[in-house]
Design an enzyme around this catalytic site. Sequence first.
Site, PDB file in Angstrom:
ATOM      1  N   GLY A 352      19.707  61.879  33.648  1.00 12.14           N
ATOM      2  CA  GLY A 352      20.241  60.542  33.430  1.00 12.14           C
ATOM      3  C   GLY A 352      20.412  59.804  34.743  1.00 12.14           C
ATOM      4  O   GLY A 352      20.518  60.419  35.814  1.00 12.14           O
ATOM      5  N   PHE A 356      26.258  54.588  39.219  1.00  8.70           N
ATOM      6  CA  PHE A 356      26.920  55.557  40.101  1.00  8.70           C
ATOM      7  C   PHE A 356      25.894  56.411  40.823  1.00  8.70           C
ATOM      8  O   PHE A 356      26.028  56.708  42.003  1.00  8.70           O
ATOM      9  CB  PHE A 356      27.851  56.439  39.262  1.00  8.70           C
ATOM     10  CG  PHE A 356      28.635  57.444  40.060  1.00  8.70           C
ATOM     11  CD1 PHE A 356      29.909  57.141  40.506  1.00  8.70           C
ATOM     12  CD2 PHE A 356      28.105  58.687  40.352  1.00  8.70           C
ATOM     13  CE1 PHE A 356      30.634  58.058  41.235  1.00  8.70           C
ATOM     14  CE2 PHE A 356      28.822  59.613  41.077  1.00  8.70           C
ATOM     15  CZ  PHE A 356      30.093  59.298  41.519  1.00  8.70           C
ATOM     16  N   ASP A 469      33.403  49.361  29.764  1.00  3.81           N
ATOM     17  CA  ASP A 469      31.944  49.468  29.666  1.00  3.81           C
ATOM     18  C   ASP A 469      31.551  50.262  28.418  1.00  3.81           C
ATOM     19  O   ASP A 469      30.807  51.229  28.493  1.00  3.81           O
ATOM     20  CB  ASP A 469      31.379  50.135  30.922  1.00  3.81           C
ATOM     21  CG  ASP A 469      29.907  49.789  31.158  1.00  3.81           C
ATOM     22  OD1 ASP A 469      29.422  48.816  30.538  1.00  3.81           O
ATOM     23  OD2 ASP A 469      29.249  50.490  31.937  1.00  3.81           O
TER      24      ASP A 469
END
Length: 663
Positions: A352, A356, A469
């Site tokens: 993924g 970040f 989010d």
Amino acid sequence: MEKGGFLGQTMDPSLVSAKHMSFDFPSFSPRNFTLLGDSYLRRGVIGLTRELGVPSSSSGSVFYNYPIAFFNQELNITASFSTKFSFFINNRNPTSFGDGLAFFLSPDNQTLGSPGGYLGLFNSSQLTKNKFVAVEFDTRFNLNFNDPNENHVGLDIDSLISIKTADPMLQGIILKSGNLITAWIDYRNEDGKLKVFLSYSNLKPKDPILMVDIDLSDHLNPYMYVGFSASTEGSTELHLIENWSFQTFGFHPIRPRTHPHNVSDTVTLKPPIPVSDTTKKHHKRLGLGLGIAGPAFFCCVLVVFGWVSLKKWRGVTTEKSLKVELVTGPREFSYRELKSATKGFHSSRIIGQGAFGNVYKAFLSGTISAVKRSKHSHEGKTEFLAELSIIACLRHKNLVQLQGWCVEKGELLLVYEFMSNGSLDKVLHQESELGNPLKWPYRYNIAIGLASVLTYLHQECEQQVIHRDIKTSNVMLDANFSARLGDFGLARLMDHDKSPVSTLTAGTMGYLAPEYLQYGKATDKTDVFGYGVVILEVTCGRRPIEREQEGENMVNLVDWVWGLYSEGRIFEAADKRLNGEFHEEEMRKLLLVGLSCANPDSTERPTMRRVFQILNNEAETLIVPKVTPTLSFSSRLPLSLEDIVSDNEDCETSETMFEIKVG
């Protein structure tokens, strides 16, 4: 022998004997018990939840005052024990039931669990308190805890997902019948078995209703408290304990230990080596050389030492500041350990990517984990600290569990449990395109799971957590396709009932509430909006913003569903790949809940607790206006749309002047 006290032993009032103890209370008195929450003592009977004629949410627990010896660390032996008690579960309104009661062993006598499905056992806002061994008598079918039905007995250890359950109806017993039920719980350490018996009479049945092969030695402290807890949520169910007896059977005597013969240690002392004298002339030359070179060398060493020490001090200070916050939290991993587990952070292990950094698949001690690594140590530090400080204190079955962390060699790393089915975004939109869409029961369960965890974050934590989010790519799916909310890099903590703090707008286009884009103020209602979009995405199988199949126009999912609803064609919004295989009432409910949550007017959005109750059939579905509420304003922001999007989404515009118009 005195009823209501210890039998066959003298008791220190602060500590129960480690050898053997027992008590028997045919009725209860205040001096022997600690009552917490809504529990009460009336006419010798203990009530665990509120006695009201109207539905309410309640939680109560009762502890026996003195800790009991359950585990001998020196011998590594767990005490066997047996308990017997009689209880009522009654209800003034037969249609209003849940949630049940539990007998438990706890390391402390201060924890009061949350109401609802937590059974008063699990105070999910306090990480260090969530340790217990319990036998639950559950009267509500709760998908969030993998319940088999609304009438079951289960063994719980540090979790409300039972290790094993059984249906008392197999022996003709209905827990919420209102009849007096007697329970026996026996644990024998030598056999490694825990057995639960139930009967409407005072005669112990021959066969247990539940038998579990379990070694409790890893789950019991040397001393534990024993007691009962119960809870309700939107119900009038009553939980009463009429009598209770308990006993332990001590520890088996230790076998004689054999010790090797003592071997005395000998230390040989060597005489000092004499230093021979040299001539005075040689000493003078050496002194002159040292007098010239010494200061210069000392200055060089001092500069190098100072530079190294300063650099090391900064790193140690940062690490210590984190460690102080996480003394009782997740495990600290070494950088070397995580590097090895990810094959040197090899690109083949990437599962993924986000704002970040990358997420890697890691193999740690025979288990699979996910390691989140920052792109840049300085730029990612704020998000890292936010995520670490928040999620380390949270415990909920619908959260991705943080296993550990690492701050070393300039790296910021988080270790999570591995979610075998990946993100909801990928399963819903990518894998489903290959002909494997989520079946309807999974989708409905995902909606309930997300509502449950957001209720916890917004209303049940010590400090309210605003995620900021909420989107399908931040919802992970475990092996059972249950929802797990993750990615707290944008989350913010705030005290309940305090005004929201204005912050830089962050999030992902399509999931952002209109007022958040305009004012940059994140509240629980901005999370509710994101949840509404996710629910519509799950039910419709469409992305929040999509290009029309024929043409260049972009279609907003909320507007599209509202348009069908206003025309009386709301079922046409259902994902076509489901081929009509869904429960119509559940589909209608989810679509209307999605629209209610995505209402442009934040004051009209429901709380997540109300949403959770609606999906669990505990509250009526909200009335949704046929015409989309209108909200229109324009704003000149000093940012491009790419600047306010947290992840790499498919966004093709970069205008700084834009208008938001719903209606």
